[in-house]
Motif scaffolding. Structure first.
Motif, PDB file in Angstrom:
ATOM      1  N   UNK A   1      -3.526  -5.353  -4.022  1.00 10.46           N
ATOM      2  CA  UNK A   1      -3.161  -6.342  -3.029  1.00 10.46           C
ATOM      3  C   UNK A   1      -3.966  -7.610  -3.273  1.00 10.46           C
ATOM      4  N   UNK A   2      -3.310  -8.806  -3.425  1.00 11.30           N
ATOM      5  CA  UNK A   2      -4.110  -9.951  -3.454  1.00 11.30           C
ATOM      6  C   UNK A   2      -5.462 -10.116  -2.657  1.00 11.30           C
ATOM      7  N   UNK A   3      -5.446  -9.651  -1.329  1.00  8.14           N
ATOM      8  CA  UNK A   3      -6.336  -9.766  -0.716  1.00  8.14           C
ATOM      9  C   UNK A   3      -7.604  -8.732  -1.313  1.00  8.14           C
ATOM     10  N   UNK A   4      -7.169  -8.023  -1.917  1.00  6.05           N
ATOM     11  CA  UNK A   4      -8.533  -7.044  -2.535  1.00  6.05           C
ATOM     12  C   UNK A   4      -9.098  -7.687  -3.580  1.00  6.05           C
TER      13      UNK A   4
ATOM     14  N   UNK B   1      11.078 -10.828  -4.483  1.00  5.25           N
ATOM     15  CA  UNK B   1       9.727 -10.910  -4.628  1.00  5.25           C
ATOM     16  C   UNK B   1       9.456 -11.451  -6.049  1.00  5.25           C
ATOM     17  N   UNK B   2       8.520 -12.604  -6.390  1.00  4.38           N
ATOM     18  CA  UNK B   2       8.554 -13.186  -7.621  1.00  4.38           C
ATOM     19  C   UNK B   2       7.080 -13.329  -8.068  1.00  4.38           C
ATOM     20  N   UNK B   3       6.506 -13.741  -9.286  1.00  5.77           N
ATOM     21  CA  UNK B   3       5.386 -14.093  -9.602  1.00  5.77           C
ATOM     22  C   UNK B   3       4.767 -14.988  -8.487  1.00  5.77           C
ATOM     23  N   UNK B   4       3.439 -15.403  -8.103  1.00  9.24           N
ATOM     24  CA  UNK B   4       2.456 -14.131  -8.794  1.00  9.24           C
ATOM     25  C   UNK B   4       2.297 -12.787  -7.905  1.00  9.24           C
ATOM     26  N   UNK B   5       3.123 -12.717  -6.883  1.00  3.85           N
ATOM     27  CA  UNK B   5       3.106 -11.590  -6.237  1.00  3.85           C
ATOM     28  C   UNK B   5       3.347 -10.197  -7.110  1.00  3.85           C
ATOM     29  N   UNK B   6       4.035 -10.392  -8.067  1.00  2.05           N
ATOM     30  CA  UNK B   6       4.459  -9.189  -9.083  1.00  2.05           C
ATOM     31  C   UNK B   6       4.412  -9.824 -10.457  1.00  2.05           C
ATOM     32  N   UNK B   7       4.213  -9.124 -11.621  1.00 10.28           N
ATOM     33  CA  UNK B   7       4.039  -9.512 -12.779  1.00 10.28           C
ATOM     34  C   UNK B   7       5.553 -10.238 -13.548  1.00 10.28           C
TER      35      UNK B   7
END
Ligand SMILES: *Cc1c(COP(=O)(O)O)cnc(C)c1O
Length: 391
Positions: free
Chosen positions: A130-133, A350-356
């Motif tokens: 996850x982005x927070x990590x 769901x789109x980048x940058x959340x997923x490649x």
């Protein structure tokens, strides 16, 4: 301002512009948006308990007794009885010496990694964390080695390469349930690896807490290695239906964070209603009613994914209540999401940058409180919309 407008126009042109949808009413599985009734298929309120009378009453009672806000940060006067009680309960729940609350999962991950690590330390981080990590790794100033998603052989190889120049602590960090793919980290094998390499293991169980395992203790319980995990991070805003997050770990780790973790130290503590309702949520999760909700969720997950798989869709190896449907390109994905919205099903693209890049998806999340009929109907609609878009 002009430059921002230009940048936003660029996002529009590539189907990457994001905007907000206002939910007018309802806690799911049905909500009102834009004056219409929609089947909610993108909430993390997996057990459907966010609006449960026990949680609501606990929040109301705590607000009456303590007020709407806590009045200060934790180290000043913002540690209220309900914060302390919940921390003790969370430590029991995870079987650790101590636990510490954070205001959100984002604050927890940044605060844990920043507070516990320093420049001499090394983090091994799963590529789909996850982005927070990711942000926590940056804030920690530790060197971070990203290993290919759930690839144990690659991780072991990286460890062998790093060993000769080892200086400080080693930490493996992984989501328990991956938030966009809905698959599980190989936690038992990660425990073997960290033990063989004198490293620590931190698991972010944002999506497992309350939901997975026979008692709802999360992915570690499900995979039979709860007591081997060193740092148990989890959130209270998803399966538990409240808000905030926690770390359960050793007394030494918790006391270090109380002294060093900037997101913990420099922020007003959660309003008293939150720990009080989270306590009620844990009571529920550990009761027979909680066990029934977990069984319903698992039944719903099975029938929903089965219908989609039979429909020929790629679910990216999901084995939990998070069910992604691979759709690849952003514009097509958002068009599918919009079409489903018009047909009464709310499922986010769901789109980048959340997923490649090229891995856009419709990310559906199943709730215990959906009926089998409405899930099967929604699965049919999703199947049809994705197939139509492919031709
Ligand atoms: C949602 C999420 C978080 C952030 O938690 P919040 O309480 O929403 O800030 C952290 N990690 C993972 C894996 C998540 O899915």
């Amino acid at each position: 301002m002009e430059q921002w407008k230009k940048e936003l126009a660029g996002l529009d042109a590539t189907g990457m512009r994001r905007s907000l949808k206002v939910v007018e009413d309802g806690q799911g599985p049905h909500v009102q948006i834009d004056g219409r009734d929609l089947l909610l298929l993108c909430s993390n309120n997996y057990l459907g308990i966010a609006g449960h009378p026990a949680l609501v009453e606990a929040a109301v009672a705590a607000t009456r007794n303590f007020g709407a806000g806590s009045g200060a940060s934790r180290l000043i006067s913002g540690t209220l009885r309900s914060h302390a009680d919940l921390e003790e309960r969370l430590a029991c729940f995870k079987g650790t010496e101590a636990a510490l609350l954070f205001n959100s999962g984002y604050a927890a991950n940044t605060g844990i990694l920043q507070g516990l690590l320093g420049p001499d330390d090394l983090v091994f981080s799963d590529a789909l964390n996850h982005a927070s990590i990711i942000d926590g790794c940056r804030l920690s100033q530790a060197r971070t080695v990203v290993y290919p998603h759930a690839d144990l052989a690659a991780l072991e190889e990286l460890m062998v390469m790093e060993r000769p120049q080892r200086k400080g602590r080693w930490l493996i960090v992984t989501d328990g349930v991956f938030s966009m793919d809905g698959d599980l980290a190989p936690l038992d094998a990660l425990c073997d690896l960290k033990e063989a390499n004198d490293a620590l293991l931190m698991v972010d169980d944002a999506h497992g807490t309350g939901v997975l395992g026979i008692h709802g203790r999360g992915s570690g319980e499900l995979l039979g290695c709860l007591d081997r995990i060193d740092l148990h991070m989890g959130t209270l805003g998803k399966g538990l239906g409240c808000a905030g997050a926690y770390l359960a770990s050793s007394r030494a780790a918790i006391d270090t964070l109380i002294n060093r973790s900037r997101p913990f130290i420099f922020s007003t503590s959660l309003p008293p209603a939150v720990p009080a309702s989270a306590m009620a949520a844990l009571d529920l999760v550990e009761s027979e009613e909680g066990a029934v909700l977990r069984r319903d969720l698992e039944r719903n997950r099975q029938l929903f994914t089965e219908r989609l798989t039979v429909g020929g869709l790629d679910l990216l190896g999901s084995c939990t209540q998070i069910v992604p449907v691979l759709t690849r390109e952003p514009q097509a994905t958002m068009a599918m999401s919009q079409k489903l919205f018009e047909q009464g099903v709310f499922v986010q693209g769901i789109r980048p940058p959340t997923v490649p890049e090229g891995a856009c998806r419709l990310r559906a999340t199943v709730m215990a409180t959906h009926t089998p009929e409405e899930l099967l109907q929604a699965a049919n609609l999703i199947r049809d919309v994705v197939r139509e878009s492919a031709v």
